[in-house]
Design an enzyme around this catalytic site. Structure first.
Site, PDB file in Angstrom:
ATOM      1  N   CYS A  98      14.268  -0.966 -12.402  1.00 39.64           N
ATOM      2  CA  CYS A  98      12.964  -0.874 -13.057  1.00 39.64           C
ATOM      3  C   CYS A  98      13.144  -0.283 -14.461  1.00 39.64           C
ATOM      4  O   CYS A  98      13.882   0.694 -14.636  1.00 39.64           O
ATOM      5  CB  CYS A  98      12.022   0.019 -12.269  1.00 39.64           C
ATOM      6  SG  CYS A  98      10.400   0.098 -13.049  1.00 39.64           S
ATOM      7  N   CYS A 128      10.316   6.967 -14.576  1.00 39.83           N
ATOM      8  CA  CYS A 128       9.639   7.953 -13.731  1.00 39.83           C
ATOM      9  C   CYS A 128      10.678   8.896 -13.136  1.00 39.83           C
ATOM     10  O   CYS A 128      11.592   8.453 -12.445  1.00 39.83           O
ATOM     11  CB  CYS A 128       8.841   7.243 -12.650  1.00 39.83           C
ATOM     12  SG  CYS A 128       7.776   5.946 -13.342  1.00 39.83           S
ATOM     13  N   CYS A 173      11.689   8.702  -9.425  1.00 37.35           N
ATOM     14  CA  CYS A 173      11.909   7.427  -8.750  1.00 37.35           C
ATOM     15  C   CYS A 173      13.353   6.938  -8.730  1.00 37.35           C
ATOM     16  O   CYS A 173      13.998   6.783  -9.765  1.00 37.35           O
ATOM     17  CB  CYS A 173      11.055   6.341  -9.400  1.00 37.35           C
ATOM     18  SG  CYS A 173      11.147   4.787  -8.473  1.00 37.35           S
ATOM     19  N   CYS A 178       1.920  -3.198   3.179  1.00 36.49           N
ATOM     20  CA  CYS A 178       1.957  -2.834   1.762  1.00 36.49           C
ATOM     21  C   CYS A 178       3.270  -3.315   1.160  1.00 36.49           C
ATOM     22  O   CYS A 178       4.343  -2.967   1.649  1.00 36.49           O
ATOM     23  CB  CYS A 178       1.857  -1.323   1.595  1.00 36.49           C
ATOM     24  SG  CYS A 178       0.455  -0.623   2.482  1.00 36.49           S
ATOM     25  N   CYS A 198      -1.867  -5.077   0.920  1.00 34.31           N
ATOM     26  CA  CYS A 198      -1.813  -4.168  -0.219  1.00 34.31           C
ATOM     27  C   CYS A 198      -0.542  -4.493  -0.993  1.00 34.31           C
ATOM     28  O   CYS A 198       0.493  -4.782  -0.387  1.00 34.31           O
ATOM     29  CB  CYS A 198      -1.759  -2.709   0.253  1.00 34.31           C
ATOM     30  SG  CYS A 198      -1.535  -1.534  -1.099  1.00 34.31           S
ATOM     31  N   CYS A 253      -6.078   1.857  -4.109  1.00 32.93           N
ATOM     32  CA  CYS A 253      -5.256   2.864  -3.440  1.00 32.93           C
ATOM     33  C   CYS A 253      -4.562   3.623  -4.563  1.00 32.93           C
ATOM     34  O   CYS A 253      -3.662   3.100  -5.230  1.00 32.93           O
ATOM     35  CB  CYS A 253      -4.222   2.191  -2.538  1.00 32.93           C
ATOM     36  SG  CYS A 253      -3.030   3.364  -1.851  1.00 32.93           S
ATOM     37  N   ARG A 303      -4.104   9.340   2.598  1.00 27.50           N
ATOM     38  CA  ARG A 303      -2.900   8.962   3.353  1.00 27.50           C
ATOM     39  C   ARG A 303      -1.794   9.979   3.126  1.00 27.50           C
ATOM     40  O   ARG A 303      -1.439  10.289   1.980  1.00 27.50           O
ATOM     41  CB  ARG A 303      -2.391   7.580   2.946  1.00 27.50           C
ATOM     42  CG  ARG A 303      -1.062   7.227   3.669  1.00 27.50           C
ATOM     43  CD  ARG A 303      -0.649   5.798   3.479  1.00 27.50           C
ATOM     44  NE  ARG A 303      -1.713   4.913   3.846  1.00 27.50           N
ATOM     45  CZ  ARG A 303      -2.280   4.081   2.977  1.00 27.50           C
ATOM     46  NH1 ARG A 303      -1.867   4.031   1.745  1.00 27.50           N
ATOM     47  NH2 ARG A 303      -3.279   3.316   3.343  1.00 27.50           N
TER      48      ARG A 303
HETATM   49  N1  SAM Z   1       6.451   0.266  -9.811  1.00 30.14           N
HETATM   50  C1  SAM Z   1       5.104   0.400  -9.342  1.00 30.14           C
HETATM   51  C2  SAM Z   1       4.472   1.666  -9.840  1.00 30.14           C
HETATM   52  O1  SAM Z   1       5.200   2.577 -10.224  1.00 30.14           O
HETATM   53  O2  SAM Z   1       3.242   1.742  -9.804  1.00 30.14           O
HETATM   54  C3  SAM Z   1       5.008   0.381  -7.829  1.00 30.14           C
HETATM   55  C4  SAM Z   1       6.125   0.990  -7.037  1.00 30.14           C
HETATM   56  S1  SAM Z   1       6.228   2.754  -7.148  1.00 30.14           S
HETATM   57  C5  SAM Z   1       7.722   3.078  -6.357  1.00 30.14           C
HETATM   58  C6  SAM Z   1       4.963   3.299  -6.029  1.00 30.14           C
HETATM   59  C7  SAM Z   1       4.755   4.798  -5.907  1.00 30.14           C
HETATM   60  O3  SAM Z   1       5.752   5.411  -5.082  1.00 30.14           O
HETATM   61  C8  SAM Z   1       4.787   5.599  -7.184  1.00 30.14           C
HETATM   62  O4  SAM Z   1       3.541   5.518  -7.872  1.00 30.14           O
HETATM   63  C9  SAM Z   1       5.054   7.036  -6.688  1.00 30.14           C
HETATM   64  O5  SAM Z   1       3.835   7.759  -6.512  1.00 30.14           O
HETATM   65  C10 SAM Z   1       5.721   6.845  -5.322  1.00 30.14           C
HETATM   66  N2  SAM Z   1       7.099   7.334  -5.347  1.00 30.14           N
HETATM   67  C11 SAM Z   1       8.130   6.735  -5.961  1.00 30.14           C
HETATM   68  N3  SAM Z   1       9.255   7.476  -5.809  1.00 30.14           N
HETATM   69  C12 SAM Z   1       8.892   8.591  -5.085  1.00 30.14           C
HETATM   70  C13 SAM Z   1       9.600   9.752  -4.617  1.00 30.14           C
HETATM   71  N4  SAM Z   1      10.901   9.923  -4.863  1.00 30.14           N
HETATM   72  N5  SAM Z   1       8.905  10.680  -3.921  1.00 30.14           N
HETATM   73  C14 SAM Z   1       7.582  10.512  -3.655  1.00 30.14           C
HETATM   74  N6  SAM Z   1       6.862   9.447  -4.081  1.00 30.14           N
HETATM   75  C15 SAM Z   1       7.516   8.490  -4.789  1.00 30.14           C
HETATM   76 FE1  SF4 Z   2       9.466   1.812 -11.760  1.00 30.96          FE
HETATM   77 FE2  SF4 Z   2       9.707   3.620  -9.796  1.00 30.96          FE
HETATM   78 FE3  SF4 Z   2       8.244   4.184 -11.956  1.00 30.96          FE
HETATM   79 FE4  SF4 Z   2       7.356   2.328 -10.203  1.00 30.96          FE
HETATM   80  S1  SF4 Z   2       7.657   4.529  -9.805  1.00 30.96           S
HETATM   81  S2  SF4 Z   2       7.366   2.186 -12.440  1.00 30.96           S
HETATM   82  S3  SF4 Z   2       9.336   1.442  -9.531  1.00 30.96           S
HETATM   83  S4  SF4 Z   2      10.460   3.808 -11.922  1.00 30.96           S
END
Ligand code: SAM
Ligand code: SF4
Ligand code: DTB
Length: 317
Positions: free
Chosen positions: A54, A58, A61, A98, A129, A189, A261
């Site tokens: 990606c 973040c 992530c 989802c 979802c 959501c 949730r």
């Molecule tokens: N890339 C899209 C986005 O960021 O909106 C969708 C996928 S993203 C992985 C979905 C959600 O997973 C993120 O908004 C975040 O809140 C949650 N998430 C991702 N990594 C996480 C982690 N290590 N611990 C807890 N929540 C996490």
């Molecule tokens: Fe990309 Fe993870 Fe951020 Fe979603 S949460 S935008 S998958 S880096």
């Protein structure tokens, strides 16, 4: 029945979270029972349909290409494979399926492919979802036309703390996508993550952003940070667990009719902590032994937990 409000202030939210613990839980559980059957929990199942690589940064992530987490990227899954996974989810007792993709914002072809998967899963009679990143108004309409029920798009933390966590997009970008989804008639959501080193006031700030949305999000996921080696947030001081309970209780009181949730991080939570979160107003969990890329307790564990709580999974919609 508690009136819905959309004018919450951070001071109010902060004061709710700080209420004496038993008063806070008693109030939240009472409001929970106004709308929800206390001994029923909704089960959703999550599938990563496009994994890793990606372009966003973040800090929490594992799927960001900015960090070395050893994650094996995978291209968008064929629709047939997605629908087969949804069938298995339905057999396991999930009522919502989802689908998550590690995009910043998908292109129109990708949205079209996901729309086909949404149609296929919808034909199984499951709620659908998806969470694909930021969308244009037209892309939201495409997903709505495919019969999409929910779109996950988290605000994740307070506007004040956001820049510490993500720099490749702005808070406003996220709010804009939420607007497109509302305009397309897709249920929202949207929630966030706690335990990222934010302050209690930041958690209050996140809840205020969510509870100022009118209408309130239909579904509010509260994730406990899963600390993945290689990500910047690995090694963050653990959140005092009852802060998670307080945050859920405050979400319940501020958004009385939204489904809260208990999302990521349950593999790191005791059953007793999860029981308190459910008592405080969470009434939905992810089933299965994997979230997108991190572990989850697994169906057997969750069935036993719910049995100990005299609680059942919601019957299929
Ligand atoms: N890339 C899209 C986005 O960021 O909106 C969708 C996928 S993203 C992985 C979905 C959600 O997973 C993120 O908004 C975040 O809140 C949650 N998430 C991702 N990594 C996480 C982690 N290590 N611990 C807890 N929540 C996490
Ligand atoms: Fe990309 Fe993870 Fe951020 Fe979603 S949460 S935008 S998958 S880096
Ligand atoms: C949400 O708020 N949390 C879920 C779902 N919506 C997409 C995702 C959690 C991801 C946890 C880290 C991982 O498994 O990659």
């Amino acid at each position: 029945m508690t009136e819905l409000r959309h004018d919450w202030t951070i001071d109010e939210a902060d004061a709710i979270i700080a209420r004496p613990f038993h008063d806070l839980l008693a109030a939240a559980h009472a409001v929970h029972r106004e709308t929800f059957e206390a001994h029923v929990v909704e089960a959703a199942m999550l599938l990563s349909i496009k994994t890793g690589a990606c372009p966003e940064d973040c800090a929490y992530c594992p799927q960001s290409s900015a960090w070395n987490t050893g994650l094996e990227p995978a291209r968008l899954m064929p629709t047939t494979e997605i629908v087969e996974a949804a069938e298995r989810a339905r057999e396991a007792g999930a009522t919502r399926f989802c689908m998550g993709a590690a995009w910043r914002s998908p292109n129109d072809r990708q949205v079209g492919e996901v729309a086909a998967a949404v149609r296929g899963v919808g034909e199984l009679g499951m709620e659908t979802c998806v969470t694909l990143g930021m969308l244009t108004a037209d892309q939201a309409a495409t997903l709505a036309n495919a019969g999409l029920d929910y779109y996950n798009h988290n605000l994740d933390t307070s506007p004040e703390f956001y820049g510490e966590i993500i720099t490749t997009r702005t808070y406003e970008d996220r709010i804009e996508t939420l607007g497109h989804l509302r305009d397309a008639g897709i249920k929202l959501c949207t929630g966030g993550i706690v335990g990222m080193g934010e302050t209690r006031r930041d958690r209050a700030g996140l809840l205020v952003q969510l509870a100022r949305l009118d209408p309130h999000p239909e579904s509010v996921p509260i994730n406990l940070l899963v600390q993945v080696p290689g990500t910047p947030l690995f090694g963050t001081d653990e959140l005092e667990p009852l802060e998670l309970v307080r945050t859920i209780a405050a979400a319940r009181l501020m958004m009385p009719r939204s489904v809260v949730r208990l999302s990521a991080g349950r593999s790191d939570m005791s059953d007793e902590l999860q029981a308190l979160c459910l008592h405080a107003g969470a009434s939905s969990i992810f089933l299965g032994d994997q979230l997108l890329t991190t572990t989850n307790p697994g169906v057997d564990h969750d069935r036993a937990l719910l049995e100990h709580l005299d609680t059942t999974f919601a019957p299929s919609a």
